[in-house]
Design a protein around this motif. Sequence first.
Motif, short mmCIF file in Angstrom:
data_model
loop_
_atom_site.label_atom_id
_atom_site.label_comp_id
_atom_site.label_asym_id
_atom_site.label_seq_id
_atom_site.Cartn_x
_atom_site.Cartn_y
_atom_site.Cartn_z
N ILE A 44 -11.15 -22.64 46.48
CA ILE A 44 -12.48 -23.23 46.64
C ILE A 44 -13.45 -22.17 47.16
O ILE A 44 -14.62 -22.13 46.80
CB ILE A 44 -12.40 -24.43 47.61
CG1 ILE A 44 -11.59 -25.55 46.97
CG2 ILE A 44 -13.79 -24.92 47.98
CD1 ILE A 44 -11.27 -26.68 47.92
N ASP A 64 -15.55 -21.07 40.18
CA ASP A 64 -16.60 -20.75 39.20
C ASP A 64 -16.30 -19.48 38.41
O ASP A 64 -16.92 -19.23 37.37
CB ASP A 64 -17.96 -20.61 39.89
CG ASP A 64 -18.54 -21.95 40.29
OD1 ASP A 64 -18.06 -22.98 39.78
OD2 ASP A 64 -19.46 -21.97 41.13
N ALA A 89 -13.16 -30.35 42.71
CA ALA A 89 -13.79 -29.27 41.93
C ALA A 89 -12.79 -28.63 40.97
O ALA A 89 -13.13 -28.33 39.82
CB ALA A 89 -14.37 -28.22 42.87
N LYS A 92 -12.00 -31.10 38.13
CA LYS A 92 -13.10 -31.08 37.16
C LYS A 92 -12.95 -29.86 36.24
O LYS A 92 -13.12 -29.96 35.02
CB LYS A 92 -14.44 -31.03 37.88
CG LYS A 92 -15.66 -31.02 36.96
CD LYS A 92 -16.95 -31.08 37.78
CE LYS A 92 -18.17 -31.13 36.88
NZ LYS A 92 -18.39 -29.88 36.13
N LYS A 93 -12.59 -28.72 36.83
CA LYS A 93 -12.39 -27.52 36.02
C LYS A 93 -11.18 -27.68 35.09
O LYS A 93 -11.22 -27.22 33.94
CB LYS A 93 -12.19 -26.31 36.93
CG LYS A 93 -12.09 -24.98 36.21
CD LYS A 93 -13.37 -24.63 35.47
CE LYS A 93 -14.51 -24.33 36.42
NZ LYS A 93 -15.72 -23.83 35.71
#
Length: 211
Positions: A44, A64, A89, A92-93
């Motif tokens: 994260i 990201d 997160a 979702k990725k």
Amino acid sequence: MFTIYVYTLDTMADWEIGYVTAELNSGRFFKKDAPDVSVKTVGISKEPIKTMGGLNIIPDCVIDNIVMNDKSVLLLPGGNTWDDPKHGAIIKKATELLSVGATVCAICGATVALARAGLLDQRPHTSNGAGFLEMFCPNYKGTDCFVDKLSVVGDNLITASASGALLWAKQIIEHLGVFRPDTLEEWYAYFNTGETQHFFALMQTLPKANK
């Protein structure tokens, strides 16, 4: 080149990824024409995490930074902190990666996180035994796709139970095509049985042994 992204989280079950990361990072049993493989830890943030085994890991990159293409492979290990909303997160990725044909591999508690996101509702998968996902995920609708095996390949999704780390590793390696088939079979047989005959047979399948 394949890029293997190993998601790191506090309490991660470090032993569950041991077989697969050791082989993909070292390349010691790769076939002659194997594609290049890069192994990276992802988190994260770049703050260190502590595994269940007490090891501190500083992630190489953040979520990201994951490249969105079919050469990316995301490994989601088990852990006791998957209930934390901050891991949404990476799930979702994972959803995005599956949609572009990348490979997502989840084991143990990580399968619950996928189930909560609905990612197992229509894909062949496994987890920690029949009824486990229903127990921890009331909205789980993938019962008809559940396969009661240690590890299951469902196209570009590979899931495993807590006791399926070795088979999970075998299926991931096979999916990437970096071992010769006979190398993979002897590798799996040796680590699964401990019988030395498979170790010597494994050595004979390697490029140097066949020159």
